[in-house]
Scaffold this motif. Structure first.
Motif, PDB file in Angstrom:
ATOM      1  N   ASP A 134      16.476 -21.050  16.257  1.00 55.96           N
ATOM      2  CA  ASP A 134      16.496 -20.141  17.651  1.00 55.96           C
ATOM      3  C   ASP A 134      16.433 -18.788  17.604  1.00 55.96           C
ATOM      4  N   ASP A 135      16.683 -18.249  16.170  1.00 61.51           N
ATOM      5  CA  ASP A 135      16.612 -16.883  16.032  1.00 61.51           C
ATOM      6  C   ASP A 135      15.982 -16.467  14.567  1.00 61.51           C
ATOM      7  N   PHE A 136      15.509 -15.186  14.451  1.00 56.92           N
ATOM      8  CA  PHE A 136      14.919 -14.738  13.082  1.00 56.92           C
ATOM      9  C   PHE A 136      15.587 -13.478  12.885  1.00 56.92           C
ATOM     10  N   TYR A 137      16.023 -13.138  11.914  1.00 57.87           N
ATOM     11  CA  TYR A 137      16.887 -11.927  11.442  1.00 57.87           C
ATOM     12  C   TYR A 137      16.105 -11.253  10.088  1.00 57.87           C
ATOM     13  N   LEU A 138      16.340 -10.051   9.984  1.00 59.41           N
ATOM     14  CA  LEU A 138      15.862  -9.300   9.025  1.00 59.41           C
ATOM     15  C   LEU A 138      17.293  -8.601   8.419  1.00 59.41           C
ATOM     16  N   PHE A 139      17.574  -8.784   7.222  1.00 63.53           N
ATOM     17  CA  PHE A 139      18.847  -8.009   6.669  1.00 63.53           C
ATOM     18  C   PHE A 139      18.336  -7.263   5.700  1.00 63.53           C
ATOM     19  N   ASP A 140      18.699  -5.792   6.089  1.00 63.25           N
ATOM     20  CA  ASP A 140      18.586  -4.588   4.999  1.00 63.25           C
ATOM     21  C   ASP A 140      19.578  -4.660   4.125  1.00 63.25           C
ATOM     22  N   ALA A 141      19.265  -4.868   2.685  1.00 60.90           N
ATOM     23  CA  ALA A 141      20.549  -5.335   1.727  1.00 60.90           C
ATOM     24  C   ALA A 141      21.021  -3.935   1.513  1.00 60.90           C
ATOM     25  N   GLU A 142      20.367  -2.701   1.436  1.00 61.82           N
ATOM     26  CA  GLU A 142      20.725  -1.599   1.051  1.00 61.82           C
ATOM     27  C   GLU A 142      22.007  -0.983   2.115  1.00 61.82           C
ATOM     28  N   LYS A 143      21.622  -1.036   3.455  1.00 58.42           N
ATOM     29  CA  LYS A 143      22.376  -0.528   4.484  1.00 58.42           C
ATOM     30  C   LYS A 143      23.276  -1.524   5.013  1.00 58.42           C
ATOM     31  N   GLY A 144      23.008  -3.052   4.757  1.00 56.61           N
ATOM     32  CA  GLY A 144      24.092  -3.708   5.103  1.00 56.61           C
ATOM     33  C   GLY A 144      23.879  -4.038   6.701  1.00 56.61           C
ATOM     34  N   ASP A 145      22.721  -4.108   7.162  1.00 61.51           N
ATOM     35  CA  ASP A 145      22.490  -4.140   8.408  1.00 61.51           C
ATOM     36  C   ASP A 145      21.563  -5.343   8.988  1.00 61.51           C
TER      37      ASP A 145
END
Length: 184
Positions: A134-145
């Protein structure tokens, strides 16, 4: 008669041989240092990746995501001159929340964790084509975002729509004329 042992330190041959040996040893040492530096960078990059994925796991747990699978693979293929070329895609996480499944790509580093980075953008676009979620995410590991990534639907070229639009206009006009004659 010239023998190898009779060469003195003033001989140009000795200095040439010593210079060649020194140049070779310098090359070998330089190559070793470069390879060692590359190994250290790769080790650091791998560690950054592991640390980033661990941060993502904690984030998912805190935000109510269920991790369905890690390092999920999907077969993909393209046709090149009519011949199929197959390959494997590997995404970091398959997660779910509120009945929706999603692929999450974890990135660490200032550049890679942004969608403005060409490689990251292309990677997630490739996932959107081959993974049925259903969805696609990008996780910024340094910011926890965590960022939801959505691509606009593919636009149809205007040259395709122009004849169709003309056809519809002529059809409506013809129906109008026909109805006008019929109702008269």
């Amino acid at each position: 008669m010239l023998s190898l042992f009779s060469v003195s330190f003033t001989s140009p041959y000795l200095w040439l041989v010593l210079a060649l040996i020194l140049a070779f040893l310098s090359f070998v040492m330089g190559r070793f240092l470069v390879l060692n530096q590359q190994r250290q960078r790769m080790k650091h990059s791998r560690q950054q990746g592991y640390d980033g994925e661990e941060r993502a796991r904690r984030f998912f747990k805190k935000e109510g995501f269920s991790i369905l699978e890690e390092q999920i693979t999907q077969k993909g293929s393209v046709l090149v001159d009519g011949e199929e070329l197959s390959f494997l895609l590997k995404a970091d996480f398959l997660v779910s929340r509120a009945g929706r499944t999603a692929i999450v790509e974890v990135k660490a580093g200032a550049k890679a964790s942004r969608m403005s980075d060409r490689a990251t953008r292309r990677q997630i676009l490739e996932y959107s084509y081959f993974f049925d979620v259903d969805d696609f995410y990008l996780f910024d590991a340094e910011k926890g975002d965590l960022k939801l990534v959505e691509f606009e639907p593919k636009r149809v070229s205007r040259t395709y729509w122009a004849p169709f639009t003309l056809f519809l206009i002529l059809l409506v006009f013809s129906l109008g004329v026909s109805l006008g004659c019929f109702l008269k």
